[in-house]
Motif scaffolding. Structure first.
Motif, PDB file in Angstrom:
ATOM      1  N   TYR A 131       1.728  14.601  -3.266  1.00 21.43           N
ATOM      2  CA  TYR A 131       1.454  15.200  -4.497  1.00 21.43           C
ATOM      3  C   TYR A 131       2.090  14.981  -5.634  1.00 21.43           C
ATOM      4  O   TYR A 131       1.499  14.794  -6.777  1.00 21.43           O
ATOM      5  CB  TYR A 131       1.731  16.865  -4.172  1.00 21.43           C
ATOM      6  CG  TYR A 131       0.719  17.567  -3.285  1.00 21.43           C
ATOM      7  CD1 TYR A 131      -0.269  18.080  -4.079  1.00 21.43           C
ATOM      8  CD2 TYR A 131       0.775  17.747  -2.008  1.00 21.43           C
ATOM      9  CE1 TYR A 131      -1.431  18.686  -3.349  1.00 21.43           C
ATOM     10  CE2 TYR A 131      -0.062  18.448  -1.247  1.00 21.43           C
ATOM     11  CZ  TYR A 131      -1.246  18.942  -2.043  1.00 21.43           C
ATOM     12  OH  TYR A 131      -2.454  19.480  -1.282  1.00 21.43           O
TER      13      TYR A 131
ATOM     14  N   MET B 104       0.333  11.975  -6.811  1.00 23.84           N
ATOM     15  CA  MET B 104      -0.974  12.402  -7.811  1.00 23.84           C
ATOM     16  C   MET B 104      -0.653  12.860  -8.953  1.00 23.84           C
ATOM     17  O   MET B 104      -1.463  12.620 -10.058  1.00 23.84           O
ATOM     18  CB  MET B 104      -1.569  13.596  -6.763  1.00 23.84           C
ATOM     19  CG  MET B 104      -2.944  13.945  -7.343  1.00 23.84           C
ATOM     20  SD  MET B 104      -3.328  15.308  -6.595  1.00 23.84           S
ATOM     21  CE  MET B 104      -3.349  15.036  -4.868  1.00 23.84           C
ATOM     22  N   MET B 105       0.360  13.735  -9.161  1.00 27.82           N
ATOM     23  CA  MET B 105       0.595  14.257 -10.416  1.00 27.82           C
ATOM     24  C   MET B 105       1.084  13.147 -11.610  1.00 27.82           C
ATOM     25  O   MET B 105       0.687  13.055 -12.660  1.00 27.82           O
ATOM     26  CB  MET B 105       1.985  15.025 -10.600  1.00 27.82           C
ATOM     27  CG  MET B 105       1.589  16.399  -9.390  1.00 27.82           C
ATOM     28  SD  MET B 105       0.312  17.235 -10.482  1.00 27.82           S
ATOM     29  CE  MET B 105      -0.273  18.586  -8.897  1.00 27.82           C
TER      30      MET B 105
ATOM     31  N   GLU C 104       0.260   9.610 -11.324  1.00 26.67           N
ATOM     32  CA  GLU C 104      -0.962   8.634 -11.595  1.00 26.67           C
ATOM     33  C   GLU C 104      -1.976   9.069 -11.849  1.00 26.67           C
ATOM     34  O   GLU C 104      -2.886   8.731 -12.656  1.00 26.67           O
ATOM     35  CB  GLU C 104      -0.908   7.872 -10.168  1.00 26.67           C
ATOM     36  CG  GLU C 104       0.143   7.029  -9.971  1.00 26.67           C
ATOM     37  CD  GLU C 104       0.051   5.905  -8.825  1.00 26.67           C
ATOM     38  OE1 GLU C 104       0.838   5.195  -8.461  1.00 26.67           O
ATOM     39  OE2 GLU C 104      -0.896   6.164  -7.874  1.00 26.67           O
ATOM     40  N   PHE C 105      -2.738  10.335 -11.580  1.00 22.54           N
ATOM     41  CA  PHE C 105      -3.797  10.953 -11.658  1.00 22.54           C
ATOM     42  C   PHE C 105      -3.793  11.976 -12.858  1.00 22.54           C
ATOM     43  O   PHE C 105      -4.803  11.717 -13.884  1.00 22.54           O
ATOM     44  CB  PHE C 105      -4.202  11.612 -10.439  1.00 22.54           C
ATOM     45  CG  PHE C 105      -5.723  12.198 -10.534  1.00 22.54           C
ATOM     46  CD1 PHE C 105      -6.766  11.314 -10.382  1.00 22.54           C
ATOM     47  CD2 PHE C 105      -6.105  13.496 -10.786  1.00 22.54           C
ATOM     48  CE1 PHE C 105      -8.199  11.897 -10.462  1.00 22.54           C
ATOM     49  CE2 PHE C 105      -7.430  13.777 -11.041  1.00 22.54           C
ATOM     50  CZ  PHE C 105      -8.534  12.916 -10.810  1.00 22.54           C
ATOM     51  N   PHE C 106      -2.777  13.060 -12.822  1.00 24.48           N
ATOM     52  CA  PHE C 106      -2.812  13.734 -13.945  1.00 24.48           C
ATOM     53  C   PHE C 106      -1.678  13.155 -15.296  1.00 24.48           C
ATOM     54  O   PHE C 106      -1.506  14.055 -16.069  1.00 24.48           O
ATOM     55  CB  PHE C 106      -2.302  15.085 -13.384  1.00 24.48           C
ATOM     56  CG  PHE C 106      -3.215  15.862 -12.335  1.00 24.48           C
ATOM     57  CD1 PHE C 106      -4.205  16.437 -12.992  1.00 24.48           C
ATOM     58  CD2 PHE C 106      -3.114  15.803 -11.017  1.00 24.48           C
ATOM     59  CE1 PHE C 106      -5.157  17.038 -12.112  1.00 24.48           C
ATOM     60  CE2 PHE C 106      -4.086  16.313 -10.363  1.00 24.48           C
ATOM     61  CZ  PHE C 106      -5.226  16.967 -10.810  1.00 24.48           C
ATOM     62  N   GLU C 107      -1.241  12.107 -14.904  1.00 21.79           N
ATOM     63  CA  GLU C 107      -0.215  11.667 -15.861  1.00 21.79           C
ATOM     64  C   GLU C 107       1.049  12.620 -16.107  1.00 21.79           C
ATOM     65  O   GLU C 107       1.468  12.483 -17.684  1.00 21.79           O
ATOM     66  CB  GLU C 107      -1.093  11.158 -17.182  1.00 21.79           C
ATOM     67  CG  GLU C 107      -2.085  10.123 -16.765  1.00 21.79           C
ATOM     68  CD  GLU C 107      -2.902   9.485 -17.962  1.00 21.79           C
ATOM     69  OE1 GLU C 107      -2.887  10.149 -19.166  1.00 21.79           O
ATOM     70  OE2 GLU C 107      -3.702   8.651 -18.045  1.00 21.79           O
ATOM     71  N   LEU C 108       1.367  13.080 -15.138  1.00 19.12           N
ATOM     72  CA  LEU C 108       2.578  13.851 -15.427  1.00 19.12           C
ATOM     73  C   LEU C 108       4.032  13.338 -15.127  1.00 19.12           C
ATOM     74  O   LEU C 108       4.117  13.266 -13.711  1.00 19.12           O
ATOM     75  CB  LEU C 108       2.336  15.249 -14.729  1.00 19.12           C
ATOM     76  CG  LEU C 108       1.236  16.287 -15.086  1.00 19.12           C
ATOM     77  CD1 LEU C 108       1.155  17.333 -14.314  1.00 19.12           C
ATOM     78  CD2 LEU C 108       1.648  16.573 -16.804  1.00 19.12           C
TER      79      LEU C 108
ATOM     80  N   ASN D 284      -4.520  11.403  -0.243  1.00 20.97           N
ATOM     81  CA  ASN D 284      -4.639  11.778  -1.763  1.00 20.97           C
ATOM     82  C   ASN D 284      -5.998  12.397  -2.095  1.00 20.97           C
ATOM     83  O   ASN D 284      -5.989  13.314  -2.646  1.00 20.97           O
ATOM     84  CB  ASN D 284      -4.702  10.334  -2.612  1.00 20.97           C
ATOM     85  CG  ASN D 284      -4.245  10.695  -4.112  1.00 20.97           C
ATOM     86  OD1 ASN D 284      -3.319  11.548  -4.533  1.00 20.97           O
ATOM     87  ND2 ASN D 284      -4.599   9.791  -4.768  1.00 20.97           N
TER      88      ASN D 284
ATOM     89  N   LEU E 241      -6.209  16.196  -3.185  1.00 21.51           N
ATOM     90  CA  LEU E 241      -7.017  16.599  -4.661  1.00 21.51           C
ATOM     91  C   LEU E 241      -8.070  17.633  -4.081  1.00 21.51           C
ATOM     92  O   LEU E 241      -8.286  18.463  -4.894  1.00 21.51           O
ATOM     93  CB  LEU E 241      -7.460  15.366  -5.082  1.00 21.51           C
ATOM     94  CG  LEU E 241      -8.276  15.512  -6.522  1.00 21.51           C
ATOM     95  CD1 LEU E 241      -7.341  15.985  -7.429  1.00 21.51           C
ATOM     96  CD2 LEU E 241      -8.627  14.293  -7.028  1.00 21.51           C
TER      97      LEU E 241
END
Length: 202
Positions: A28, A31-32, A34-38, A185, A189
């Motif tokens: 998770y 994901m945060m 790379e995907f959500f740019e956090l 992933n 998601l």
């Protein structure tokens, strides 16, 4: 008379449960990032990598290996790095998207952790940064578990470059233990989207 506290031993099932929890948190967190740019979740990645790969405890003067992976696999074997990254003084460099070479023979965890993945020369002093350095300094000094007000040279280099490296280290770990990150992933998601839809319809 007061008694001493009892000590309870975690079962093998309990240990595996904690290992799977740490892996899920890693999934998770990547994901945060790379995907959500956090990028703040790099701190979580660092802490979980330490817990899984190189956590230790001290008993008297003895250092005890407390890593979760050794509790699951006593002699884990992981992939060798693909190439060494040489950094310039101003930090300009190319960090490959894939750090590990999956064609080379695997190596023991202790050797894997001691692989140098970044090298930089500052004022005529060369600093070689290993996988172990990235995990421990990120977790212990830069926000994974602690934040130090001052950083020695090697810890500072890790602090500057860890955002580009920690996710890649985690991906290499997933590949080594046979965890299909891409599939996980998608599942994770989908779970988030499902829960958001449920909350939106309440």
């Amino acid at each position: 008379m007061s008694r001493e506290d009892m000590v309870f031993t975690r079962s093998n099932t309990g240990i595996r449960g904690k290992y799977n929890e740490a892996m899920k948190i890693l999934e998770y967190s990547i994901m945060m990032v790379e995907f959500f740019e956090l990028e703040e979740f790099n701190n979580v990645i660092a802490a979980q990598l330490r817990l899984i790969l190189c956590d230790t405890s001290k008993r008297g003067s003895k250092i005890i290996d407390n890593s979760l992976i050794r509790k699951i696999q006593p002699n884990p074997q992981l992939h060798q790095i693909k190439e060494l990254v040489n950094l310039t003084v101003d930090g300009n460099s190319f960090v490959p998207d894939e750090l590990f070479d999956y064609e080379k023979p695997r190596i023991p965890l202790s050797d894997w952790l001691n692989q140098v993945i970044l090298s930089i020369t500052l004022q005529n002093k060369k600093q070689d940064i290993t996988i172990f350095d990235f995990i421990k300094h990120s977790a212990n000094k830069s926000g994974g578990a602690h934040v130090d007000a001052s950083l020695e040279e090697k810890a500072f280099i890790v602090d500057v470059h860890s955002k580009r490296v920690l996710c890649n280290i985690a991906r290499g770990l997933f590949r080594a233990v046979g965890r299909n990150f891409r599939k996980k992933n998608v599942e994770n998601l989908s779970y988030i989207i499902e829960k958001l839809n449920e909350k939106a319809s309440e």
